[in-house]
Design a protein around this motif. Structure first.
Motif, mmCIF file in Angstrom:
data_model
loop_
_atom_site.group_PDB
_atom_site.id
_atom_site.type_symbol
_atom_site.label_atom_id
_atom_site.label_comp_id
_atom_site.label_asym_id
_atom_site.label_seq_id
_atom_site.Cartn_x
_atom_site.Cartn_y
_atom_site.Cartn_z
ATOM 1 N N LYS A 63 7.481 6.213 -5.662
ATOM 2 C CA LYS A 63 7.788 7.624 -5.895
ATOM 3 C C LYS A 63 8.743 8.127 -4.835
ATOM 4 C CE LYS A 63 3.718 9.361 -3.422
ATOM 5 N NZ LYS A 63 2.345 9.837 -3.528
ATOM 6 N N HIS A 64 9.397 9.221 -5.067
ATOM 7 C CA HIS A 64 9.431 10.028 -6.284
ATOM 8 C C HIS A 64 10.833 9.845 -6.825
ATOM 9 C CE1 HIS A 64 6.547 11.845 -3.429
ATOM 10 N NE2 HIS A 64 5.830 12.156 -4.478
ATOM 11 N N TRP A 116 -2.215 13.022 3.358
ATOM 12 C CA TRP A 116 -2.685 12.040 2.369
ATOM 13 C C TRP A 116 -3.747 11.075 2.892
ATOM 14 C CZ3 TRP A 116 -2.405 13.552 -2.190
ATOM 15 C CH2 TRP A 116 -1.247 13.992 -2.810
ATOM 16 N N PHE A 161 -7.425 9.969 -12.008
ATOM 17 C CA PHE A 161 -7.106 9.693 -10.606
ATOM 18 C C PHE A 161 -7.860 10.598 -9.653
ATOM 19 C CE2 PHE A 161 -3.890 12.965 -9.301
ATOM 20 C CZ PHE A 161 -3.675 13.581 -10.525
ATOM 21 N N ASN A 162 -7.849 10.098 -8.404
ATOM 22 C CA ASN A 162 -8.499 10.768 -7.281
ATOM 23 C C ASN A 162 -9.997 10.981 -7.469
ATOM 24 O OD1 ASN A 162 -6.144 10.554 -5.916
ATOM 25 N ND2 ASN A 162 -5.661 12.733 -5.840
ATOM 26 N N ASP A 208 5.271 13.172 -12.059
ATOM 27 C CA ASP A 208 4.490 13.711 -10.951
ATOM 28 C C ASP A 208 3.586 14.812 -11.513
ATOM 29 O OD1 ASP A 208 3.390 14.180 -8.521
ATOM 30 O OD2 ASP A 208 5.261 14.542 -7.461
ATOM 31 N N TYR A 209 2.736 15.312 -10.650
ATOM 32 C CA TYR A 209 1.724 16.292 -11.035
ATOM 33 C C TYR A 209 2.357 17.479 -11.776
ATOM 34 C CZ TYR A 209 -2.894 18.353 -10.271
ATOM 35 O OH TYR A 209 -4.159 18.862 -10.431
ATOM 36 N N MET A 235 7.030 6.840 -10.366
ATOM 37 C CA MET A 235 6.690 8.250 -10.597
ATOM 38 C C MET A 235 7.973 9.079 -10.540
ATOM 39 S SD MET A 235 4.184 10.747 -8.337
ATOM 40 C CE MET A 235 2.739 9.697 -8.460
ATOM 41 N N ASP A 246 -3.944 8.513 -4.470
ATOM 42 C CA ASP A 246 -2.890 8.491 -3.459
ATOM 43 C C ASP A 246 -3.418 7.746 -2.229
ATOM 44 O OD1 ASP A 246 -0.573 10.381 -4.360
ATOM 45 O OD2 ASP A 246 -2.434 11.399 -4.943
ATOM 46 N N TYR A 275 -0.565 5.600 -5.738
ATOM 47 C CA TYR A 275 0.680 6.369 -5.794
ATOM 48 C C TYR A 275 1.445 6.194 -4.485
ATOM 49 C CZ TYR A 275 -1.919 8.125 -9.725
ATOM 50 O OH TYR A 275 -2.665 8.188 -10.875
ATOM 51 N N PHE A 289 10.029 15.934 -8.805
ATOM 52 C CA PHE A 289 10.003 17.312 -9.309
ATOM 53 C C PHE A 289 11.398 17.897 -9.514
ATOM 54 C CE2 PHE A 289 5.899 17.365 -6.789
ATOM 55 C CZ PHE A 289 5.055 17.583 -7.867
ATOM 56 N N GLU A 320 3.085 17.317 1.745
ATOM 57 C CA GLU A 320 3.546 18.126 0.622
ATOM 58 C C GLU A 320 3.364 19.611 0.909
ATOM 59 O OE1 GLU A 320 1.934 16.902 -3.131
ATOM 60 O OE2 GLU A 320 2.947 18.520 -4.216
ATOM 61 N N ARG A 374 7.644 16.442 3.716
ATOM 62 C CA ARG A 374 7.311 15.147 3.137
ATOM 63 C C ARG A 374 8.046 13.992 3.791
ATOM 64 N NH1 ARG A 374 5.282 15.568 -3.012
ATOM 65 N NH2 ARG A 374 3.985 13.908 -2.145
ATOM 66 N N MET A 398 1.235 13.217 -16.004
ATOM 67 C CA MET A 398 0.155 13.531 -15.077
ATOM 68 C C MET A 398 -0.152 15.027 -15.165
ATOM 69 S SD MET A 398 0.103 13.237 -10.899
ATOM 70 C CE MET A 398 0.462 11.511 -10.715
#
Ligand code: BGC
Length: 753
Positions: free
Chosen positions: A201-202, A419, A75-76, A280-281, A245, A105, A149, A248, A504, A163, A311
């Motif tokens: 998400k999330h 984003w 991704f990205n 998520d990341y 997704m 994203d 995402y 956290f 974020e 967020r 991820m």
């Protein structure tokens, strides 16, 4: 007759779907028979393609892993050419030639940037939002992306949380409508080259982080989850979202990524989700920090809970093989996850054509086109919320001298918000450029930056996150601004947050206009000229001071690549503002969380009470009311609402009733109005909110015209989850309210029997 035809069509579609499913099953089963366990675990692995984002694709750990057939997606990375090279490696150099998922994203546009999601929600225009997602998908897919995402559907009532900019505000009903619209917009039916997979998400409850601090802990009753936080996720499932997704945070003390109740019982068994779940990341690895086990254990836990793809953590990649040997996971566990990832690729059509999204010629025809930009400009204008307009100061005339002052006035990157992975700000206009263009020589635009973003240079640097705003000496800048403004007929202030003050990792505790900006505004007001404040923000700003002093205030959020023109469209009245708040704006940060659909207390204080009440639920120093309530927003015209009328005073628990309201445009401009329907359940098994949004309608009403807006109340609008999580409704009394916002409503009584 019609119904029979419809039933036949639906039956045929269901059959076609089942046939498609069985073809997919057959294909995936036969592919999986050929796969080694390493290859299967590889499919559960997603990496950022960070080291290959510049120049052409070179050998790197990521490409080596792809070549080894041990990567499910990347991704990205930007550019169809580069993505084609990556697919080439996956398809031509590996044993089984399984193509990659390629994510990004793409949250509010790709190169054509739409307003941030919080702003888009203020348009209450779900069709336009769906089109924005469609355009984002078209542009992203033209550049090789097949998975986004987005949508972010986390409900939040805490403006401190940065967020909130990425979501649709505080209301579950509106949030659900928007979640569905975005999923539809991105995915279509997967058949076209511009259909990409959504990732909702999330999951779940990320918007409820304590104290609005990002990545913080969450704890709430299941009843609250089901009634207030879950509806938009569920709506996205109902709309057919292909992936989810994890979040956290903890859910019932268990990290979402390893929470079986959440990912399997709720998402799959209760809601029928049939796509795949990605973490998520690094949220898989972060489970170790939550203190629930080492990397191997949390990987086992996450896989068994229902997480299918990781991820960036490398927990699955590094430990699942051994865990299989140790008997901690079964082949079935791995197969289940692998199957879901392969099914996603199948649904996208990647097995039929791995290069479906790698048509390099599309960039020129599909990306940042005049058509896409026109759509973004139109939607942006619908998101601005006019908060105050004393004496009809707005719209401005294109005449005389207009002073444009403020740190956000001449900076295109900071009009776009959080984003914008693929954006190209060098092509976008600053507000100053847009203003020059809009006045077209009929007025003179004077400009001064006037102040820094914040007095504290370190804070400014952290907040900018690379999208810099020039710094200078505050006193000298102020003096220049005052000199420039002194020669003007009207002062337009472009102030507020910069793009990365929300998003974020951008939580804040002070939500007022930053220090030096407020000081400059105070000095400008002393000049005694008309002042318009354009407030840039990704969250509700606390504007009690401004509301008391500034004649005109418009919240312009971060309007995207076309924001400059869109702001001018509204500023000069080519378009009439129609945005309405989807998050309550408080009078003071200490009121947060402040939201319209709160519960009653045993000692309630009605809205509009002017003084403190001892032993009642209120504060000594600030009244309970928000500064601007949910649903609020002014227009250049005025609207008058009648009392709502019910088609019958009562309805059966399984019946329905219509409510209508006459809305008259009593001003001089044709305009759109967002008519809102709220319902209160007066007596129920559990305490219910004082009102809940249950319908809305964006209508165009000509000056002088009256339109009757009708809503149908059906049982679902009256249902809720009780403490045993039973979903149902109680017979009894309800108040049905209609109005222009959540405060100015008129109500009538409905009896349900
Ligand atoms: C964010 C996600 C995002 C992911 C991939 C995470 O830090 O929480 O919203 O999709 O990164 O960029």
């Amino acid at each position: 007759m019609k119904k029979t035809l419809l039933t036949a069509v639906m039956a045929a579609a269901a059959l076609a779907g089942a046939a498609q499913d069985s073809k997919m099953d057959e294909f995936v089963s036969s592919l999986m028979q050929k796969m080694t366990i390493e290859e299967k675990i590889g499919q559960l692995t997603l990496q950022v393609a960070g080291d290959i984002t510049t120049g052409s694709v070179q050998s790197s750990p990521v490409t080596e892993r792809i070549a080894a057939g041990r990567m499910g997606g990347v991704f990205n990375v930007k550019g169809a050419g580069k993505i084609r090279q990556l697919q080439d490696i996956a398809v031509k150099q590996t044993r089984l030639g399984i193509p990659l998922l390629v994510g990004m994203d793409v949250v509010h546009g790709y190169e054509t940037i739409f307003p941030i999601p919080l702003a888009m929600s203020c348009s209450w225009d779900t069709l336009a939002i769906e089109r924005s997602a469609r355009i984002a998908a078209k542009e992203a897919s033209a550049d090789g992306i097949n998975w986004t995402y987005s949508p972010m559907v986390d409900i939040s009532m805490d403006a401190r949380w940065g967020r909130v900019a990425e979501g649709s505000g505080e209301d579950p009903y509106l949030g659900s409508c928007i979640a569905r619209a975005m999923v539809r917009g991105y995915q279509g039916d997967y058949s076209g080259k511009a259909d990409i997979m959504a990732c909702v998400k999330h999951f779940a409850l990320y918007g409820a982080v304590e104290a609005g601090k990002d990545y913080n802990t969450v704890d709430m009753s299941r009843m609250r989850m089901y009634n207030r936080y879950f509806p938009p996720y569920r709506a996205a499932v109902d709309a057919g979202a292909g992936s989810f997704m994890t979040s956290f945070n903890l859910v019932d003390g268990i990290p979402a990524t390893g929470n079986r109740w959440l990912l399997t019982d709720v998402l799959r068994k209760q809601w029928g989700f049939d796509g795949f779940v990605v973490t998520d990341y690094e949220s898989l690895m972060e489970m170790t920090r939550h203190g629930v086990g080492d990397l191997a254990s949390v990987s086992v836990q996450a896989l068994k809970a229902g997480t299918d793809m990781e991820m960036c953590s490398e927990g699955f990649y590094k430990t699942l093989g051994q865990s299989l040997k140790d008997g901690r996971v079964s082949t079935d566990d791995i197969d289940r996850a692998c199957r879901r990832v392969l099914e996603a690729k199948y649904k996208l059509g990647l097995f039929a054509d791995p290069y479906k999204y790698c048509d390099e010629s599309r960039h020129a025809t599909d990306v940042y086109t005049a058509e896409n930009r026109a759509e973004a400009r139109e939607l942006a204008a619908k998101t601005f919320v006019l908060l105050k307009n004393e004496g009809g100061l707005l719209p401005l005339k294109k005449q005389g001298k207009i002073a444009l002052i403020g740190p956000l006035a001449d900076n295109a990157a900071n009009l776009c918000g959080t984003w914008c992975v693929a954006y190209t700000p060098e092509r976008y206009s600053t507000l100053r450029q847009g203003l020059e263009r809009a006045v077209g020589g009929k007025a003179t635009v004077l400009y001064a930056q006037g102040c820094n973003l914040t007095r504290d240079a370190a804070l400014q640097k952290a907040a900018e996150f690379g999208r810099t705003i020039p710094r200078g000496d505050d006193e000298a800048m102020k003096a220049e601004a005052l000199r420039v403004a002194a020669g003007a007929d009207v002062i337009v202030c472009a102030m507020g947050e910069c793009s990365d003050m929300t998003g974020e990792s951008s939580s804040r505790v002070d939500l007022e206009l930053p220090d030096v900006q407020r000081e400059l505004l105070a000095e400008l007001l002393k000049l005694g000229k008309p002042v318009v404040l354009l407030n840039f923000s990704g969250r509700p700003t606390v504007m009690t001071w401004e509301q008391a002093r500034v004649p005109a205030i418009m919240n312009v959020w971060f309007g995207g690549s076309e924001a400059a023109d869109a702001i001018c469209d509204v500023l000069f009245g080519d378009r009439v503002p129609s945005g309405k708040l989807t998050m309550t704006m408080p009078q003071a940060v200490g009121q947060i969380p402040l939201y319209y659909n709160h519960m009653s207390t045993g000692r309630p204080v009605p809205e509009g009470i002017k003084s403190y009440r001892k032993y009642q639920s209120n504060y000594l120093d600030v009244r309970n009311d928000p500064l601007y309530p949910f649903g609020y927003g002014l227009s250049y015209t005025t609207f008058k609402y009648s009392e709502p009328r019910l088609s019958a005073d009562s309805m059966a628990v399984d019946g329905s009733v219509k409510v209508s309201v006459d809305v008259t445009n009593t001003g001089e401009r044709d305009a759109d109005e967002v008519v809102q329907l709220y319902i209160r359940d007066l007596v129920a098994k559990i305490s219910r909110p004082v009102k809940e949004l249950k319908g809305f309608s964006r209508v165009h009403i000509k000056a002088g015209e009256t339109r009757t807006v009708e809503f149908t109340i059906v049982p679902d609008m009256l249902k809720y989850y009780d403490s045993e999580l039973n979903y149902g409704l109680d017979a009894g009394e309800f108040t049905v309210m209609t109005g222009p916002d959540s405060r100015r409503v008129k109500g009538c009584k409905l009896t349900v029997y």
